[in-house]
Write an enzyme that holds these catalytic residues in place. Sequence first.
Site, PDB file in Angstrom:
ATOM      1  NE  ARG A  33      -4.078  -1.741   0.496  1.00  0.00           N
ATOM      2  CZ  ARG A  33      -5.128  -1.906   1.454  1.00  0.00           C
ATOM      3  NH1 ARG A  33      -5.469  -0.778   2.259  1.00  0.00           N
ATOM      4  NH2 ARG A  33      -6.038  -2.805   1.159  1.00  0.00           N
ATOM      5  NE  ARG A  37      -7.154   5.229   3.067  1.00  0.00           N
ATOM      6  CZ  ARG A  37      -7.858   4.634   3.881  1.00  0.00           C
ATOM      7  NH1 ARG A  37      -8.935   4.594   4.234  1.00  0.00           N
ATOM      8  NH2 ARG A  37      -7.438   3.136   4.068  1.00  0.00           N
ATOM      9  NE  ARG A  46      -9.889   7.145  -2.877  1.00  0.00           N
ATOM     10  CZ  ARG A  46     -11.076   7.682  -2.895  1.00  0.00           C
ATOM     11  NH1 ARG A  46     -11.745   8.373  -3.835  1.00  0.00           N
ATOM     12  NH2 ARG A  46     -11.831   6.995  -1.940  1.00  0.00           N
ATOM     13  CG  ASP A  82      -9.066  -2.928  -3.952  1.00  0.00           C
ATOM     14  OD1 ASP A  82      -8.399  -2.411  -3.048  1.00  0.00           O
ATOM     15  OD2 ASP A  82      -9.544  -3.998  -3.741  1.00  0.00           O
ATOM     16  CE1 TYR A 159     -12.681  -7.035   2.080  1.00  0.00           C
ATOM     17  CE2 TYR A 159     -11.037  -9.007   1.539  1.00  0.00           C
ATOM     18  CZ  TYR A 159     -11.497  -7.760   2.290  1.00  0.00           C
ATOM     19  OH  TYR A 159     -10.515  -7.203   3.009  1.00  0.00           O
TER      20      TYR A 159
END
Length: 356
Positions: A33, A37, A46, A82, A159
């Site tokens: 990652r 963020r 974003r 992703d 998921y």
Amino acid sequence: MKDAKPFPVLKNDNLLRAARGEVVDRVPVWVMRQAGRYLPEFQELRKQHDFFTVCRTPELACEVTMQPLRRFDLDASIIFSDILVIPQALGITVEMHAGVGPVLPQPIKVPEDLKRLTPDGALSRLSYVGDAITMMRHKLEGRVPLIGFTGAPWTLMGYMIEGGGSKTMSKAKAWLTEYPEDSKLFLSLLTDSIVDYLEMQVKAGAQMLQVFESSAEHLSKEDFLQWGVPYLKRIRDELVDRLTKKAIPVVPMTLFAKGAGHSLKEQSELGYDVIGLDWTVDPIEARNLVGPNITLQGNLDPQDMYRGADELRDLTTEMVHKFGKSRYIANLGHGITPQTPITSMEVLVEAVHKAL
Ligand code: CP3
């Protein structure tokens, strides 16, 4: 091939050397990652674009992939995407909700729902990832290798049944006991799509691949060996087979099964070049279990990035000393978290490079 221009020559190949067990100039380091963020420039971008718009627009995906490389002396890039793009390509809606994470509003609840999946044409619906990879290889100008990735079957199944992240994966685990045959079909279908997807990424220019089995942590050792491992092995075997038949060079592959430190020996026998470790695993014990012919990747606790610079430097140095310079790729034991100070990334990368 749309873009037949040859790719720029790779300058820093320490990551690939480490993966193959060759001598390195320095211990390579990248961070799961690493585009994300904790970077203000990512947050800024974003604000203008939805998460999956960034994934689907090669210019934006490349811009975000490049962001950490502008700041830090990293030894690898990883294409921005992703793991949930495969469920999307199989016809399942995935939304990214701020502060929540991924939401799948129409999950797979019962075996009957598997009929909703659309494996035919799934690969063509993922072509944007290939386009981003090819574009990124050119934009990198050979600075560092580009890693492609996928979610592993059990993690994706989790998921898709839960409808998002879950603390327990209890609905997905219930499938394994209530519908074992349908679970096998589900995992098999995902495995097929994953192999197609990874082959496409290699053709597009991915120089290494990582398979994220992030939800292995919810399975017992016995269940991981039954519901994770066979499909992970199939992914590796079938991909190698396909590439070899087409005379496409096989790229090194990493298996990161978070929480599966109980099965390192078994993981090391699946044909992957690199085994990723989370921070619960001791480097020396891991090396003893996997033997000398596997590269290890990891495994600093992402929480250690919140310590002071001196402490972080010491912990990183100690970690690198334990793993050693050969067959080692430095990383965190899981993804970097959003509040991580940028200076910690600087300290981490420098400490890895200076340790040996
Ligand atoms: O490493 C990189 O820099 C490449 C980018 C990358 C993302 N997701 C971008 C992302 C990678 C490798 C992933 C993989 C991924 N996605 C995994 C496996 C790795 C892991 O962490 O275990 C998983 C389980 C997912 C699913 C997913 N996507 C979750 C659970 C979340 C929410 C968690 C969070 O951090 O918010 C995401 C969202 C996501 N994927 C973000 C990023 C940068 C943040 C979302 C945003 O920008 O709003």
